[in-house]
Design an enzyme around this catalytic site. Structure first.
Site, mmCIF file in Angstrom:
data_model
loop_
_atom_site.group_PDB
_atom_site.id
_atom_site.type_symbol
_atom_site.label_atom_id
_atom_site.label_comp_id
_atom_site.label_asym_id
_atom_site.label_seq_id
_atom_site.Cartn_x
_atom_site.Cartn_y
_atom_site.Cartn_z
ATOM 1 N N SER A 670 0.848 -1.192 0.000
ATOM 2 C CA SER A 670 0.000 0.000 0.000
ATOM 3 C C SER A 670 0.880 1.238 0.000
ATOM 4 C CB SER A 670 -0.925 0.009 1.207
ATOM 5 O OG SER A 670 -0.187 0.309 2.352
ATOM 6 N N LYS A 713 -5.962 4.140 8.791
ATOM 7 C CA LYS A 713 -4.998 4.995 8.108
ATOM 8 C C LYS A 713 -5.381 6.468 8.215
ATOM 9 C CE LYS A 713 -3.201 1.635 4.892
ATOM 10 N NZ LYS A 713 -3.179 1.152 3.524
#
Ligand code: ADP
Length: 767
Positions: A670, A713
């Site tokens: 990611s 996140k």
């Protein structure tokens, strides 16, 4: 020279001068001799026979030396026996003997020479000393006798008395008698006594030994007898215990088969001695068997409304989780059977997984047992040891069942992702047997041996990270994800649950202790940095402990914790919100990661330097990240023209990528966009905005792929003070599910490809 003196032959007796002795006579010859003597001057010659057996002794049968005695008393005893009391006068030697009606002897008399008075005194003393000594070890001599002898004067007299008192054989006395001078006789007497003393001592020692041996034997005998008694009583105990077991067995709710097996063990126990090593093992085994629940069950509360209430009451937020749990419980109630999948609560630490499980148990009125699987590596910990091992125990599942006391408890398998296997067997397959509804109605514990029925147990597992759960186990579980809490959620959890809990736990319920909202928020943002609330709870506990101390020491009745007084309780603020780099920098970009303990930002740094086109990666990198870095490079090369990067740049420079901090992300690739952006910035020398963060994977063509853990996140970006966040376009639907609390203040941009990111992230500095 004496002629024709009546003579008596003595048997077993020798009389010395100055001895005063009794002796009995019965032989005709002797009686006649005494009669004759009494007619004359009462003097008699007594001489000892060499052998006691000789009935009519002749001259040859007698010793040569005897004593002339004076008869002092004669007493007639029955059966013609005369008892004579006589005193020895002087020694004489037999020269001739006439045997007629009585014995009649001719004697030669010795002339005693006068002894030296000093010497005789010395001998006298040593005689008395020896005698005293002797008398001490011989209890046949009375104290009175000793006293009399000690007080005596004259050597001959003393020697005579001592000789009378000494219980020695006549041969010894004869030897003394035969010694020619008084001195010699006394010396002999002394040696005799010394000898006797030695003999007595040896005898005493012997006696002592014998006695002690007897004592020892006796002691052992007594102890043994006592032991026998104790044993008998203990055996009785054993029997009593066996009876008790049998009683318990009667009350036990279990199948016939189980009961029979237990009965067999009890019978074995009954027949076994207490002191056998096996006895304790069997007892332990029976106790275990009797304490297992077998067929004992508790009644479940099937009221779903009640379940909802309990879940709501115990936990703030977690709406989705609660919904899922209620659905799960409804299905369980409808199907009645326990073969619904196992729930697994997955989330960072401190997010309430354990406490939700406890609430579920409470809601269903189920017994609750927690089995911690973290660090379990040995199969035997799950399945138990065979009883042949010393110190064998049932495994954790059986132990859990035992402490629950019913066969249908809620069993929490905590940290199932931390289960590991080593050479001691496969823990995962043992766990599988526990969880598999096909097998778990006959779970075999090595110690228990009788199969256990786990089919009615409600298993709930917890894990931080799904990826480390063994695949076959994972297949049987239904995952319920619990995500990190926002600051606002934490605030509510603290306000509505944790604070009260800590107040109570620290004994402050009776006092007015309050904490302001601002102070609470400050504790959350300034003293903790975590996905869950465990640290927060600990901090609140710390405050409560300090308050408790104040109340005790300073006799306070109340306390109010404000933002400004917080330093007093918790010390300096640990975390500040601002983590932004102060300046826009070249080659440094903030990425977002999702780890097993929540979200985190990770700063990626890239340096370029003249070289040969080498590519280096250092820091916390997983393999997947390495590959996505490679993909990034390929993409950059494909667009190098657009950014004015010379063709030969890549062959003349080395590129070094480093990730300085942060854990290895659990969602794998990611950081693709982040690495690519950092590389372009480093290569072109254009700085990157310090207040942006990004997440997303890229393809070789620069397309941005979706990622997981969006909530974590974004939370991490927010707490790091980021203003703008790039997320993949494909994650746009997920953003809708994220609460406004998180989104507020964050400029979220969606990226389809790198082209959407680069123009905004890279800042052209104005010269
Ligand atoms: P985990 O098992 O996920 O590591 P715990 O269940 O031990 O976490 O939770 C830690 C503490 O936080 C517990 O005291 C728990 O009651 C509390 N807690 C966690 N989440 C919540 C919540 N949503 N509402 C109320 N209390 C919570």
């Amino acid at each position: 020279m004496i002629k024709n003196i009546p003579t008596v032959a003595l048997r077993g007796l020798t009389i010395l001068p100055s001895m005063l002795v009794h002796f009995d006579i019965s032989r005709q010859q002797s009686l006649k001799a005494v009669e004759e003597a009494l007619k004359e001057d009462q003097r008699l010659f007594v001489v000892t026979q060499k052998s006691m057996e000789t009935e009519n002794p002749e001259e040859k049968d007698l010793y040569r030396i005897g004593t002339v005695v004076e008869i002092r008393q004669v007493v007639k005893l029955p059966k013609g026996i005369l008892r004579i009391l006589a005193e020895g006068m002087y020694r004489a030697e037999l020269t001739a003997l006439e045997v007629s009606e009585y014995l009649c002897a001719d004697l030669a008399v010795f002339m005693e020479e006068e002894a030296d008075p000093v010497r005789s005194e010395a001998v006298l003393r040593s005689l008395k000393e020896s005698f005293e000594l002797y008398s001490r070890s011989n209890n046949k001599i009375s104290k009175e006798q000793v006293r009399q002898i000690i007080e005596l004067q004259g050597l001959e007299k003393t020697a005579g008395q001592i000789a009378t008192a000494l219980p020695v054989y006549y041969e010894e006395k004869q030897r003394i008698l035969e010694a020619p001078t008084l001195m010699e006789r006394c010396e002999l007497l002394c040696t005799l006594m010394e000898q006797e003393i030695a003999v007595l001592r040896v005898r005493q020692e012997l006696e002592e030994k014998v006695r002690s041996r007897i004592d020892k034997n006796q002691r052992e005998y007594i102890l043994r007898e006592q032991m026998k008694l104790i044993r008998e009583e203990l055996k009785e105990d054993n029997l009593n215990e066996a009876d008790q077991f049998a009683q318990e067995l009667k009350k036990l709710k279990a199948s016939k088969k189980v009961k029979e097996k237990i009965q067999k063990e009890i019978d074995r126990y009954r027949g076994i001695g207490v002191n056998s090593a096996e006895s304790a093992v069997i007892r332990g085994y029976i106790e275990t068997l009797l304490s297992l629940p077998w067929d004992r069950v508790s009644r479940d509360n099937k009221d779903i409304a009640n379940a909802r209430e309990v879940l709501e009451r115990d936990h703030y937020g977690l709406e989705k989780v609660k919904e899922r749990i209620l659905e799960f419980l409804s299905v369980r109630i409808l199907t009645k059977k326990g073969d619904s999948p196992i729930l697994c609560l997955v989330g960072p630490p401190g997010t309430g997984k354990t406490s939700i499980a406890r609430s579920i148990a409470k809601a269903l009125d189920k017994k609750y047992v927690r089995i911690s699987l973290g660090g379990v590596r040995d199969e035997a910990e799950i399945r138990g040891h065979r009883r042949t091992y010393i110190g064998a125990m049932p495994g954790r599942i059986a132990t859990g069942l035992r402490s629950a006391g019913v066969k249908n408890p809620l069993m929490l398998l905590d940290e199932i992702d931390k289960l590991s296997s080593d050479y001691k067997g496969d823990t995962a397959s043992a766990m599988l047997e526990v969880l598999d509804s096909e097998q778990n109605h006959k779970f075999s514990d090595h110690y228990v041996e009788i199969p256990l029925d786990l089919s009615e147990v409600l298993f709930i597992a917890t894990a931080n990270d799904v990826q480390t759960i063994p695949r076959p186990l994972l297949d049987r579980m239904e995952l319920i994800e619990i995500t990190s809490y926002t600051e606002n959620e934490k605030f509510h959890i603290a306000r509505e649950h944790l604070w009260e809990k800590q107040i109570e736990r620290n004994g402050l319920s009776g006092y007015k202790v309050t904490i302001t909202d601002n102070a609470l928020r400050r504790v959350i943002s300034g003293y903790t940095r975590e996905a869950g609330v465990r640290g927060l709870e600990r901090k609140l506990g710390e405050i409560c402990r300090k308050v408790a101390r104040d109340i005790i020491e300073k006799k306070k009745k109340s306390a109010k914790i404000t933002e400004s007084s917080l330093v007093k309780y918790l010390g300096k603020v640990r975390y500040t919100v601002q983590e932004l780099n102060e300046h826009n920098e070249i080659g440094i970009v903030r990425g977002l990661a999702w780890t097993s303990v929540g979200g985190d930002t990770l700063q990626i740094e890239v340096n370029t330097m003249p070289g040969k086109g080498e590519f280096r990666l250092t820091g916390q990198l997983g393999d997947v990240m390495k590959e996505s870095a490679q993909a990034g490079i390929s993409y950059i090369r494909s667009v190098s023209g657009k950014y004015g990067i010379a063709d030969e740049y890549f062959s003349k420079h080395d590129i070094h990528i480093h990730i300085p901090e942060g854990a290895v992300p659990k969602d794998g690739p990611s950081a693709g966009v982040t690495m690519a952006t950092a590389m372009i910035s480093a290569i072109t020398g254009i700085p990157v905005r310090a207040d942006i963060a990004m997440t997303g994977e890229i393809t070789l063509r620069g397309r941005v792929l979706p990622i997981g853990g969006l909530k974590e996140k974004l939370l991490a970006a927010k707490s790091a003070g980021m203003k703008l966040v790039f997320v993949p376009e494909k994650n746009r639907p997920d953003i809708g599910e994220i609460s406004d609390e998180i989104k507020n203040g964050l400029d979220i941009r969606y990226a389809k490809s790198m082209e959407d990111i680069l123009p905004i992230a890279l800042v052209k500095e104005i010269d």
